[in-house]
Design a protein around this motif. Structure first.
Motif, PDB file in Angstrom:
ATOM      1  N   THR A 107       0.816  -1.224   0.000  1.00  0.00           N
ATOM      2  CA  THR A 107       0.000   0.000   0.000  1.00  0.00           C
ATOM      3  C   THR A 107       0.842   1.263   0.000  1.00  0.00           C
ATOM      4  O   THR A 107       0.318   2.346  -0.272  1.00  0.00           O
ATOM      5  CB  THR A 107      -0.942   0.025   1.209  1.00  0.00           C
ATOM      6  N   THR A 108       2.111   1.147   0.338  1.00  0.00           N
ATOM      7  CA  THR A 108       3.026   2.287   0.278  1.00  0.00           C
ATOM      8  C   THR A 108       4.259   1.869  -0.500  1.00  0.00           C
ATOM      9  O   THR A 108       4.667   0.704  -0.472  1.00  0.00           O
ATOM     10  CB  THR A 108       3.444   2.762   1.680  1.00  0.00           C
ATOM     11  N   GLY A 109       4.839   2.812  -1.188  1.00  0.00           N
ATOM     12  CA  GLY A 109       6.025   2.526  -1.976  1.00  0.00           C
ATOM     13  C   GLY A 109       6.568   3.802  -2.570  1.00  0.00           C
ATOM     14  O   GLY A 109       6.085   4.903  -2.259  1.00  0.00           O
ATOM     15  N   PRO A 110       7.567   3.700  -3.405  1.00  0.00           N
ATOM     16  CA  PRO A 110       8.109   4.894  -4.042  1.00  0.00           C
ATOM     17  C   PRO A 110       6.999   5.699  -4.714  1.00  0.00           C
ATOM     18  O   PRO A 110       6.099   5.144  -5.341  1.00  0.00           O
ATOM     19  CB  PRO A 110       9.102   4.343  -5.059  1.00  0.00           C
ATOM     20  N   GLY A 111       7.075   7.029  -4.575  1.00  0.00           N
ATOM     21  CA  GLY A 111       6.052   7.888  -5.156  1.00  0.00           C
ATOM     22  C   GLY A 111       6.118   8.013  -6.654  1.00  0.00           C
ATOM     23  O   GLY A 111       5.249   8.643  -7.270  1.00  0.00           O
ATOM     24  N   GLY A 112       7.137   7.440  -7.261  1.00  0.00           N
ATOM     25  CA  GLY A 112       7.293   7.482  -8.709  1.00  0.00           C
ATOM     26  C   GLY A 112       8.606   6.854  -9.096  1.00  0.00           C
ATOM     27  O   GLY A 112       9.359   6.351  -8.255  1.00  0.00           O
ATOM     28  N   VAL A 113       8.908   6.884 -10.371  1.00  0.00           N
ATOM     29  CA  VAL A 113      10.143   6.267 -10.847  1.00  0.00           C
ATOM     30  C   VAL A 113      11.338   7.084 -10.373  1.00  0.00           C
ATOM     31  O   VAL A 113      11.266   8.300 -10.192  1.00  0.00           O
ATOM     32  CB  VAL A 113      10.139   6.145 -12.374  1.00  0.00           C
ATOM     33  N   GLY A 114      12.444   6.388 -10.127  1.00  0.00           N
ATOM     34  CA  GLY A 114      13.656   7.067  -9.688  1.00  0.00           C
ATOM     35  C   GLY A 114      13.588   7.588  -8.272  1.00  0.00           C
ATOM     36  O   GLY A 114      14.409   8.431  -7.877  1.00  0.00           O
ATOM     37  N   ARG A 115      12.636   7.121  -7.475  1.00  0.00           N
ATOM     38  CA  ARG A 115      12.443   7.606  -6.111  1.00  0.00           C
ATOM     39  C   ARG A 115      12.602   6.473  -5.103  1.00  0.00           C
ATOM     40  O   ARG A 115      12.348   5.310  -5.414  1.00  0.00           O
ATOM     41  CB  ARG A 115      11.057   8.242  -5.947  1.00  0.00           C
ATOM     42  N   THR A 116      13.001   6.838  -3.894  1.00  0.00           N
ATOM     43  CA  THR A 116      13.096   5.873  -2.809  1.00  0.00           C
ATOM     44  C   THR A 116      12.183   6.234  -1.645  1.00  0.00           C
ATOM     45  O   THR A 116      12.016   5.437  -0.730  1.00  0.00           O
ATOM     46  CB  THR A 116      14.540   5.775  -2.297  1.00  0.00           C
ATOM     47  N   ASP A 117      11.617   7.446  -1.666  1.00  0.00           N
ATOM     48  CA  ASP A 117      10.722   7.848  -0.586  1.00  0.00           C
ATOM     49  C   ASP A 117       9.417   7.065  -0.672  1.00  0.00           C
ATOM     50  O   ASP A 117       8.924   6.766  -1.752  1.00  0.00           O
ATOM     51  CB  ASP A 117      10.440   9.345  -0.650  1.00  0.00           C
ATOM     52  N   ALA A 118       8.871   6.728   0.488  1.00  0.00           N
ATOM     53  CA  ALA A 118       7.637   5.949   0.536  1.00  0.00           C
ATOM     54  C   ALA A 118       6.441   6.880   0.692  1.00  0.00           C
ATOM     55  O   ALA A 118       6.418   7.747   1.564  1.00  0.00           O
ATOM     56  CB  ALA A 118       7.683   4.959   1.689  1.00  0.00           C
ATOM     57  N   VAL A 119       5.451   6.686  -0.169  1.00  0.00           N
ATOM     58  CA  VAL A 119       4.190   7.421  -0.073  1.00  0.00           C
ATOM     59  C   VAL A 119       3.061   6.396  -0.099  1.00  0.00           C
ATOM     60  O   VAL A 119       3.244   5.251  -0.521  1.00  0.00           O
ATOM     61  CB  VAL A 119       4.027   8.431  -1.231  1.00  0.00           C
ATOM     62  N   THR A 120       1.903   6.808   0.351  1.00  0.00           N
ATOM     63  CA  THR A 120       0.735   5.932   0.292  1.00  0.00           C
ATOM     64  C   THR A 120       0.134   5.992  -1.102  1.00  0.00           C
ATOM     65  O   THR A 120      -0.194   7.066  -1.602  1.00  0.00           O
ATOM     66  CB  THR A 120      -0.315   6.360   1.341  1.00  0.00           C
TER      67      THR A 120
END
Length: 524
Positions: free
Chosen positions: A420-433
């Motif tokens: 249900t949470t993961g990278p907010g887009g390609v090339g990203r490591t931050d987790a967003v819902t």
């Protein structure tokens, strides 16, 4: 070497898997001098609701996800000179197991040429070169009175995923738009899916908050989408344009689109999109978002609310401020996406087609658009499906239906975990819902994490037929498994198309058919 994935399919009693064939004188600021003043049929459920083929009874699960389109072959990648341009080229099998190709320029990273089948022949779609735009997929960000573009840039190009049936081609570069913007683009191509996914992240972390104040028109460019040769139309007239935000806009006239073409902007809309078409050439091109507008706003509110003068109106009864005096079409700078509006006073042949977003969606912490408060810092990410196909039946309409079906589907697990949470887009490591549990908005794939033992049991519930869904299992440790329905082994390459990403510890699988109802999948 290609690695085989196998999944054990256990079908819930309520559903089945079936397969089938599936302007104002200001210009647009790009510095190019343009003076801008279709699908599958669901099979019938078996007597017990099991998987059924050709409407045959499911019985004890003997129907299986067939017959479906046959003859799909793995993705082939090579390097070639395409339309005089050194390119990385991919060939893959589409939703009808017919071959398509996409060639990406090694200088610039844009999509130089696409080929796809029409009436037994290949339609060849090549960048027009108009005003220096030699293809599609360019990065364009407007800021101030100018624009930053990837035209002429040399991005770093990488194969992020190079599987037999799933490929991700990455472009990375830095542009200056009043401050540094780090750009990552992924193109996803998959066997059994006709239209590539363009996914982009615009990262302004290095610039700092509220330094960059830009919009994004990416993917941007010009493709001669009605083709050349035997399947081309012999002319370059654009005979219709449309888009969707919270409502749908369509031109309604015949012949070439001009500033005097009638229109309607009063149709309901769910999925953001843009398109252009030719009736005589029976061809169209579009870009279709992966999420509903209600979950992720797309397009630019460039008139700061003035677009309301056009919403729920037609050309027969526009609101005050919708269009300039002496013109039938809406104000060019009010269009929420960039199409051919800035060229219309001069030519009716422009194939410009791009996306749109508000100024500030690249770089600003707070942006007001369409009555909502959004943020463009530190990163903006979104994805669209690039659609090329026939206008009748409409390839864009078919893609809109597929994305709407995905928005209604739900993924659950009894073993393993829905992501249900993961990278907010390609090339990203931050987790967003993620907006939809289990649905990765960067690629439009259903994602679960394997249980400690390495497997998962999932149920994909699709109230509306969901064509060729892609599933991804994270923390997947296997290298060779078997796909079964009951006691029957399904046929790899016919009933499903799978890739194991050993380095990324993930399995990707495209189901060759339409999921309707609740389909349970046990993955070991």
């Amino acid at each position: 070497m290609a690695m085989r994935v196998a999944w054990l399919l256990v079908v819930a009693t309520s559903g089945w898997l079936a397969t089938g064939c599936g302007g104002d004188g200001r210009g647009d600021g790009d510095g190019d001098g343009d003076g801008g003043g279709g699908g599958s049929e669901a099979g019938l459920p078996g007597d017990d609701g099991a998987l059924a083929s050709d409407g045959a009874p499911g019985g004890d699960g003997g129907g299986g996800p067939g017959p479906g389109p046959r003859g799909c072959t793995p993705i082939v990648r090579d390097q070639a000179t395409v339309a005089t341009t050194p390119s990385d080229r991919f060939a893959w099998s589409d939703g009808d197991c017919q071959r398509r190709s996409a060639a990406f320029a090694r200088t610039g990273g844009y999509l130089r040429q696409v080929t796809y089948p029409v009436g037994g022949q290949q339609r060849v779609v090549t960048g027009t070169g108009s005003n220096g735009w030699n293809g599609w997929g360019y990065v364009v960000m407007h800021y101030g009175n100018t624009a930053a573009t990837s035209r002429g840039a040399t991005p770093t190009l990488t194969d992020v995923l190079a599987g037999p049936h799933h490929a991700i081609y990455q472009e990375k570069l830095r542009l200056m738009a009043g401050g540094p913007v780090d750009v990552t683009i992924h193109w996803l191509l998959a066997t059994g899916r006709s239209h590539p996914i363009f996914s982009i992240t615009l990262d302004t972390m290095a610039a700092g908050a509220d330094v960059v104040n830009a919009d994004s028109r990416s993917p941007y460019g010009d493709l001669d989408w009605d083709g050349v040769g035997a399947t081309g139309t012999g002319d370059d007239e654009v005979e219709g344009v449309g888009w969707g935000d919270k409502l749908m806009f369509r031109t309604t006239g015949t012949g070439s689109v001009t500033p005097q073409t009638p229109w309607r902007y009063d149709l309901p809309n769910e999925i953001p999109h843009v398109l252009e078409w030719s009736q005589r050439g029976n061809a169209e091109m579009g870009a279709v978002a992966l999420l509903p507008w209600s979950l992720k706003v797309a397009g630019g509110d460039y008139g700061a609310g003035q677009l309301d003068a056009c919403w729920n109106k037609t050309s027969a009864n526009p609101g005050t401020g919708c269009r300039p005096a002496g013109q039938v079409m809406p104000q060019d700078w009010l269009w929420p996406y960039q199409l051919n509006q800035y060229e219309l006073p001069f030519v009716t042949t422009s194939r410009r087609l791009a996306w749109g977003s508000n100024f500030g969606m690249v770089g600003q912490r707070s942006v007001t658009a369409f009555g909502k408060t959004l943020s463009g810092w530190p990163r903006t990410s979104y994805a669209v499906s690039m659609v090329l196909g026939q206008h009748a039946p409409s390839a864009v309409d078919a893609e809109l239906a597929m994305m709407a079906a995905a928005a209604r589907a739900r993924l659950t697990t009894t073993r393993g975990t829905v992501v249900t949470t993961g990278p907010g887009g390609v090339g990203r490591t931050d987790a967003v819902t993620w907006e939809l549990p289990g649905y990765d908005p960067a690629y439009g794939v259903w994602t679960v994490r394997a249980a400690a033992g390495g497997g998962a049991t999932v149920t994909l519930d699709a109230p509306v037929a969901l064509t060729a869904p892609i599933l991804r299992v994270l923390d997947f440790a296997g290298s060779a498994v078997v796909v079964k329905q009951g006691a029957r082994t399904l046929v790899a390459g016919d009933d499903y198309f799978a890739t194991v990403d050993s380095a990324g510890r993930a399995a990707w699988i495209t189901l060759n058919g339409a999921v309707t109802g609740s389909v349970a999948l046990t993955i070991d």
